[in-house]
Write an enzyme that holds these catalytic residues in place. Structure first.
Site, PDB file in Angstrom:
ATOM      1  N   ASP A   3      -3.141  -5.445  10.482  1.00 20.32           N
ATOM      2  CA  ASP A   3      -4.227  -4.554  10.044  1.00 20.32           C
ATOM      3  C   ASP A   3      -5.304  -4.378  11.114  1.00 20.32           C
ATOM      4  O   ASP A   3      -6.143  -3.482  10.988  1.00 20.32           O
ATOM      5  CB  ASP A   3      -4.866  -5.072   8.742  1.00 20.32           C
TER       6      ASP A   3
ATOM      7  N   ARG B 249       8.199  -0.161   3.441  1.00 14.41           N
ATOM      8  CA  ARG B 249       7.583  -1.156   2.559  1.00 14.41           C
ATOM      9  C   ARG B 249       8.402  -1.462   1.299  1.00 14.41           C
ATOM     10  O   ARG B 249       8.017  -1.124   0.179  1.00 14.41           O
ATOM     11  CB  ARG B 249       6.166  -0.711   2.208  1.00 14.41           C
TER      12      ARG B 249
ATOM     13  N   LYS C 258     -10.891  -6.448   0.247  1.00 12.36           N
ATOM     14  CA  LYS C 258     -10.149  -5.486  -0.583  1.00 12.36           C
ATOM     15  C   LYS C 258      -8.817  -6.059  -1.047  1.00 12.36           C
ATOM     16  O   LYS C 258      -8.496  -6.021  -2.241  1.00 12.36           O
ATOM     17  CB  LYS C 258      -9.896  -4.202   0.219  1.00 12.36           C
ATOM     18  N   ASN C 259      -8.032  -6.587  -0.111  1.00 11.26           N
ATOM     19  CA  ASN C 259      -6.685  -7.027  -0.466  1.00 11.26           C
ATOM     20  C   ASN C 259      -6.692  -8.211  -1.424  1.00 11.26           C
ATOM     21  O   ASN C 259      -5.751  -8.383  -2.208  1.00 11.26           O
ATOM     22  CB  ASN C 259      -5.876  -7.350   0.789  1.00 11.26           C
TER      23      ASN C 259
ATOM     24  N   CYS D 178       4.945   4.391   2.780  1.00  8.88           N
ATOM     25  CA  CYS D 178       3.654   5.001   3.066  1.00  8.88           C
ATOM     26  C   CYS D 178       3.608   5.325   4.546  1.00  8.88           C
ATOM     27  O   CYS D 178       4.620   5.201   5.235  1.00  8.88           O
ATOM     28  CB  CYS D 178       2.514   4.091   2.639  1.00  8.88           C
TER      29      CYS D 178
ATOM     30  N   ARG E 273     -10.717   4.045   1.394  1.00  7.62           N
ATOM     31  CA  ARG E 273      -9.918   3.099   0.585  1.00  7.62           C
ATOM     32  C   ARG E 273     -10.254   1.664   0.944  1.00  7.62           C
ATOM     33  O   ARG E 273     -10.071   0.768   0.125  1.00  7.62           O
ATOM     34  CB  ARG E 273      -8.423   3.312   0.844  1.00  7.62           C
TER      35      ARG E 273
END
Ligand code: UD1
Length: 433
Positions: A319, A133, A34-35, A128, A411
């Site tokens: 993560d 961030r 994803k990233n 978030c 997501r």
């Protein structure tokens, strides 16, 4: 329909129901990262030609990035095999607030927009669930390349002054090896005049993947994957056909799914070097892991306590901190987990405690005393990876665990419950009041 019936329909929330205690077996497939995919999609803004990306995972974040790029005039065509992005008709350099707000990663657009159009207006993404961030390093780097940057009313406006509106290469030292700042500045530098050197750059595999795409587009990038990246700007970048790397965080989550259920599982495709710190910690905890160049085979029986500290790559990834904590909540002994990257990334502790985990907190450190058995409970995923941690805990817990917060999970994990069910888990997605 009665008022009560209408109300209960409106309040329905999707959740996962997990019947815990089942072992996993067989093989689980890992989707594209994803990233990586998010930043590679943004890089299409650098070229008039079509960028064809393969192995893009079907996720809500990817759809949000596609919407963002469409709003700037990029033509997006998606099929089962690839997503094609064509930036020949970019008609706006201003990213809409709602889209940036719903997807932090869309702030990436500032680098390529500025390099290609000479200006960009992108709202500040804001904080978030896991922390504030900031984007200070991104902005500092763009200024070092000659951009005039103002921040007013929550919007960053960056303009390249002078004729030609071309950024100038420069030497940039990042105060922290921010992944997003490194990627933003690499894209900006790809079309800049002259050479840019980014010192203290992030070394994450997604940065290397971006360098791979830029090189495939005709860009000149050296040193990606090391702390010093050198980019020599070119006049134009052309189209490319490029495959996104496998998602190391998804792969790590499956390794942990095998470990927490004390199972034997094959996970493929995996680039083992992307998971070095995670594999080392799993081995330290007692798992046997073998890789054969395509995938990894994990065998887990007893899990022993291990200590871990999150670090930038090649250290242990933030993560996977929450998912690894679920595993250690079932380990023999007490583990010490320290979160060093984000200031508010231990919210899953309270949810794990609801499932019987014995965890004590002190600042950004969690002391996790393993228990013989977690017990199923209704829990809430508080961010993407915390939601994954809840699913893992549910796989191992006695009884039924219901996980809410699927808007986060979806997501970052493509068909998570289907993949795990195919390996023997029992997870169903239900709508509950
Ligand atoms: C990316 C990943 C995210 C991952 C994170 C760290 C994407 C889309 N997201 O996020 O999944 O958790 O890397 O591996 O790729 N910082 C500053 N100033 C700045 C920028 C960052 O102090 O200007 C700090 C942050 O507050 C944080 C640390 O640097 O403490 C790492 O952040 P960063 O690497 O920028 O994360 P992202 O790129 O946002």
């Amino acid at each position: 329909m009665t008022v009560t019936a209408v109300r209960s329909k409106v309040n329905l929330t999707p959740q996962l129901e997990i019947a815990g205690g089942r072992q996993l077996s067989g093989e689980v497939a890992v989707s594209g990262a994803k990233n990586s995919a998010l930043v590679l999609m943004a890089a299409c803004l650098l070229s008039r030609d079509t960028i064809r990306l393969r192995n893009v995972p079907p996720l809500t974040d990817i759809a949000a990035m596609a919407d963002m790029l469409s709003s700037l005039g990029v033509t997006v065509q998606a099929s089962d095999e690839a997503i094609e992005l064509s930036g020949d008709r970019i008609n706006s350099a201003a990213a809409p607030y709602e889209l940036v707000n719903s997807l932090r990663a869309s702030f990436f657009c500032i680098g390529p927009l500025l390099a290609r159009m000479g200006m960009a207006r992108v709202p500040l993404p804001g904080g978030c669930q896991i922390g504030t961030r900031p984007v200070v390093e991104h902005v500092k780097g763009l200024k070092a390349m000659g951009a005039q940057v103002t921040i007013e009313h929550g919007v960053v406006t960056a303009v390249v002054p002078g004729r030609g509106h071309r950024l100038k290469g420069g030497r940039i030292h990042l105060d922290c090896p921010s992944v997003g700042a490194t990627e933003t500045l690499m894209m900006a530098a790809a079309l800049a005049d002259g050479e840019t050197v980014i010192d203290n750059a992030a070394q994450e595999p997604e940065v290397v993947d971006l360098a791979g795409l830029l090189i495939a587009m005709g860009g000149r990038v050296r040193g990606a994957g090391t702390p010093t990246i050198t980019i020599v700007g070119v006049d134009r970048l052309h189209g490319a056909d490029y495959a996104v790397i496998p998602d190391r965080i998804e792969a790590g989550t499956f390794l942990l799914a095998a470990a927490i259920t004390r199972s034997k599982l094959r996970i493929t495709p995996v680039i083992p070097e992307h998971l070095g710190a995670v594999i080392t910690k799993l081995e330290e905890a007692g798992c046997r892991i073998e890789h054969d160049g395509i995938g990894v085979n994990i065998t887990a029986r007893q899990i022993n306590a291990v200590d871990l500290r999150t670090q930038p790559f090649p250290g242990f990834p933030t993560d996977l901190q929450a998912p690894f904590m679920s595993l250690l909540a079932t380990a023999k002994g007490t583990s010490v987990i320290t979160e060093n990257i984000f200031e508010n990334r231990l919210q899953h502790v309270a949810e794990l405690q609801r499932m019987g985990a014995a965890i004590r907190m002190q600042g950004n450190t969690a002391f996790v005393e393993g228990v013989a058995r977690l017990s199923g409970a209704p829990v809430q995923g508080t961010d993407l990876r915390a939601s994954a941690a809840m699913v893992l805990a549910g796989l191992a817990a006695e009884g039924i665990t219901t996980v809410r917060g699927l808007e986060y999970l979806d997501r970052g994990y493509a068909a998570l419950e289907h993949k795990l069910n195919a390996a023997g888990a029992q997870i169903s997605r239900v709508e509950a009041a």
